[in-house]
Scaffold this motif. Structure first.
Motif, short mmCIF file in Angstrom:
data_model
loop_
_atom_site.label_atom_id
_atom_site.label_comp_id
_atom_site.label_asym_id
_atom_site.label_seq_id
_atom_site.Cartn_x
_atom_site.Cartn_y
_atom_site.Cartn_z
N GLU A 45 0.83 -1.21 0.00
CA GLU A 45 0.00 0.00 0.00
C GLU A 45 0.87 1.26 0.00
O GLU A 45 0.42 2.34 -0.41
CB GLU A 45 -0.94 0.01 1.20
N TRP A 46 2.12 1.14 0.48
CA TRP A 46 3.04 2.28 0.53
C TRP A 46 4.14 2.18 -0.52
O TRP A 46 4.66 3.21 -0.95
CB TRP A 46 3.68 2.38 1.92
N HIS A 105 10.98 8.89 -0.60
CA HIS A 105 11.39 9.23 -1.97
C HIS A 105 10.19 9.33 -2.92
O HIS A 105 10.28 9.98 -3.96
CB HIS A 105 12.35 8.17 -2.52
N TYR A 106 9.12 8.64 -2.58
CA TYR A 106 7.94 8.62 -3.44
C TYR A 106 6.88 9.64 -3.02
O TYR A 106 6.32 10.35 -3.86
CB TYR A 106 7.29 7.24 -3.40
N MET A 111 -0.81 8.93 -1.65
CA MET A 111 -0.93 7.82 -0.69
C MET A 111 -1.02 8.31 0.74
O MET A 111 -0.47 9.36 1.11
CB MET A 111 0.25 6.87 -0.84
N ALA A 112 -1.74 7.53 1.57
CA ALA A 112 -1.74 7.74 3.02
C ALA A 112 -0.47 7.11 3.58
O ALA A 112 -0.16 5.96 3.27
CB ALA A 112 -2.98 7.12 3.64
N SER A 146 4.34 6.54 11.42
CA SER A 146 5.70 6.88 11.84
C SER A 146 6.35 7.86 10.88
O SER A 146 7.06 8.79 11.30
CB SER A 146 6.55 5.61 11.96
N LEU A 147 6.14 7.69 9.57
CA LEU A 147 6.71 8.61 8.59
C LEU A 147 5.96 9.93 8.57
O LEU A 147 6.57 11.01 8.51
CB LEU A 147 6.70 7.97 7.21
#
Length: 516
Positions: free
Chosen positions: A239-240, A393-394, A411-412, A416-417
């Motif tokens: 998903e990420w 990076h994305y 994206m969700a 943590s990020l």
């Protein structure tokens, strides 16, 4: 005297980089005095050969194994790596670098990034990477061992290696066998469990049996022991990280190898170029949702210069991590434990890291589950840290020219990020964890490269008189650039210190151990 329940035998299943690195480390660490070590592999099963680009901790591995770095570079036909060059990630036509080592030096106890940020907001023209010696060397394709120039403008740089995974595995195999590791040729066909659910015996395809107290699963994506025998599941991170396939190929060099890995963004992913002394590794990592294998292969081959050494190979993968990396009496190392696309060259580091933690939590034959749980927790934290850094990076891309990049930008994020980026956007403050791989300079490089710049800086920088700050930064930038101009080129340095024998690609040469 040994403890009554001490391990008597450890069995490593699978060769390649992961298996032979694990074997070499165990052979060196225990020197045959604690337990027997046996590795089972088959020449009939091909290895993927991941990890041709490394990061600086790889040099710690060589030192721990008492390997002479200069000899190793010759034997595996390595070249030097000062960082990664990212093209077209933020927008098409822009390039940024993730260098190894420090960027600038603190000024009056204030972190350099915040000093630079204050200067930049005031109109200073210097870019962040102008103060990163590894980046300046990479741009000019020059090289010197930073530790040989401690008190110079490049003394705080660092470096890693580009390596040939096939030669490295063979090198480590010889090293491991010299240190007492037994190799068994065979294919594991079945496993028998004891009444605790521990693996007791492996049954090979030809009927031979191998018993051990503890097993290390280095069978790659097959995850033969940890998944197929013990049934440990997998946390899917697609998903990420949208990419799920890669095309890999090798080609002869037509140009001198630069001391940097190239990561060039494409319409549905990115391609790599890893320059070795004798050839270059090339690959195209992409999302099958947006591109077919045939199209990805064509795009990759159209951008390669030089004759191909091998035919293109398709590598499907699923990004994620095992739900438990150590379960019962099996620990998974390498691709069997998890996978994050090779954007930041972390595959070999995770092998080394997995073995390092295994030594810390080494069990007896009872394999107390508390040791396994803590090992899995700690290794999972490493995977999650790397995942977040790669997702960065994305997710901050400004590209909207293809459906792939629009989906990346929308994206969700993992909590943590997201929290880390939100904190940074306040005034450049970074959240730091315990013993993390990527330090501030790495986060600063990618965040700045992707256009994430805070509106202000840390207040303590205002202690520094601007009349001293800006001239000091001008001087530092000029000193780095001037000193780098005096260095040998990357190729000149290799030729002078560690040039490998030429390779006849029609008849590949097997590597030899130093001194043989």
């Amino acid at each position: 005297m040994k403890a009554p329940d001490a391990l008597r035998k450890v069995c490593i299943v699978g060769g390649g980089t992961a298996g032979w690195m694990a074997a070499a480390l165990m052979g060196h660490h225990f020197k045959g005095k604690l337990f027997e070590i046996e590795l089972i592999e088959s020449e009939q099963i091909a290895t993927i050969g991941v990890g041709e680009s490394t990061i600086p901790p790889f040099l710690e591995l060589l030192a721990k194994l008492e390997i002479n770095e200069q000899d190793f570079i010759r034997e595996v036909r390595a070249s030097f790596k000062l960082g990664i060059e990212f093209r077209d990630w933020k927008v098409k036509g822009e390039t940024y670098y993730h260098p190894f080592g420090q960027i600038g030096t603190p000024i009056e106890l204030s972190e350099f990034y915040h000093c630079w940020l204050k200067a930049k907001l005031a109109g200073h023209e210097g870019e962040l990477q102008d103060f990163a010696p590894a980046t300046v060397m990479a741009r000019d394709e020059r090289f010197m061992l930073p530790f040989k120039a401690r008190n110079t403008p490049i003394g705080l740089a660092s470096y890693a290696l580009h390596i040939d995974a096939k030669y490295v595995a063979q090198y480590l195999r010889r090293l491991a066998e010299e240190r007492g590791v037994k190799r068994t040729e065979g294919i594991v066909a079945d496993a028998r469990l004891d009444d605790r659910g521990f693996i007791e015996t492996l049954v090979l395809k030809d009927g031979r049996e191998v018993r051990a107290d503890f097993f290390i699963d280095c069978t790659g994506f097959r995850a033969l022991l940890i998944n197929k025998v013990l049934g440990v599941g997998y946390r899917d991170w697609s998903e990420w990280l949208l990419c799920d396939r890669a095309i890999a190929v090798q080609a002869e060099n037509l140009k001198l190898p630069p001391p940097v890995t190239l990561a060039h963004a494409q319409d549905a992913g990115w391609r790599w170029q890893i320059p070795l002394q004798h050839r270059s590794g090339h690959g195209h990592v992409f999302s099958s949702e947006f591109m077919s294998d045939d199209e990805a292969t064509r795009i990759l081959l159209d951008q390669i210069e030089g004759p191909l050494v091998i035919d293109p190979m398709v590598v499907p993968f699923k990004t994620g991590v095992r739900e438990q990396i150590w379960h019962k009496n099996v620990v998974a190392i390498g691709l069997a434990s998890g996978f994050i696309e090779p954007l930041e060259s972390t595959a070999i580091h995770l092998i080394y890291r997995g073995m390092d933690f295994l030594f810390r939590f080494l069990p007896d034959r009872n394999c107390d589950p508390k040791l396994a749980a803590e090992y899995s927790r700690r290794m999972t934290a490493d995977y999650e840290e790397i995942r977040d850094f790669v997702v960065l990076h994305y997710c901050e891309t400004k590209r909207d020219d293809t459906p792939f990049w629009r989906k990346c930008a929308a994206m969700a994020l993992p909590d943590s990020l997201r929290e880390r980026i939100e904190l940074f956007r306040v005034n450049g403050t970074l959240r730091e964890g315990l013993d993390e791989l990527f330090r501030n300079a790495s986060w600063h490089s990618v965040l700045d490269g992707m256009g994430v710049r805070p509106p202000t800086y840390h207040p303590l920088v205002d202690r520094i008189d601007e009349a001293r700050l800006f001239p000091a930064m001008d001087q530092a930038r000029a000193q780095v650039a001037a000193f780098v101009k005096t260095l040998p080129t990357h190729q000149e340095f290799i030729d002078a210190h560690c040039r490998a024998d030429p390779v006849d690609f029609a008849r590949p040469a097997a590597p030899r151990m130093a001194g043989r």
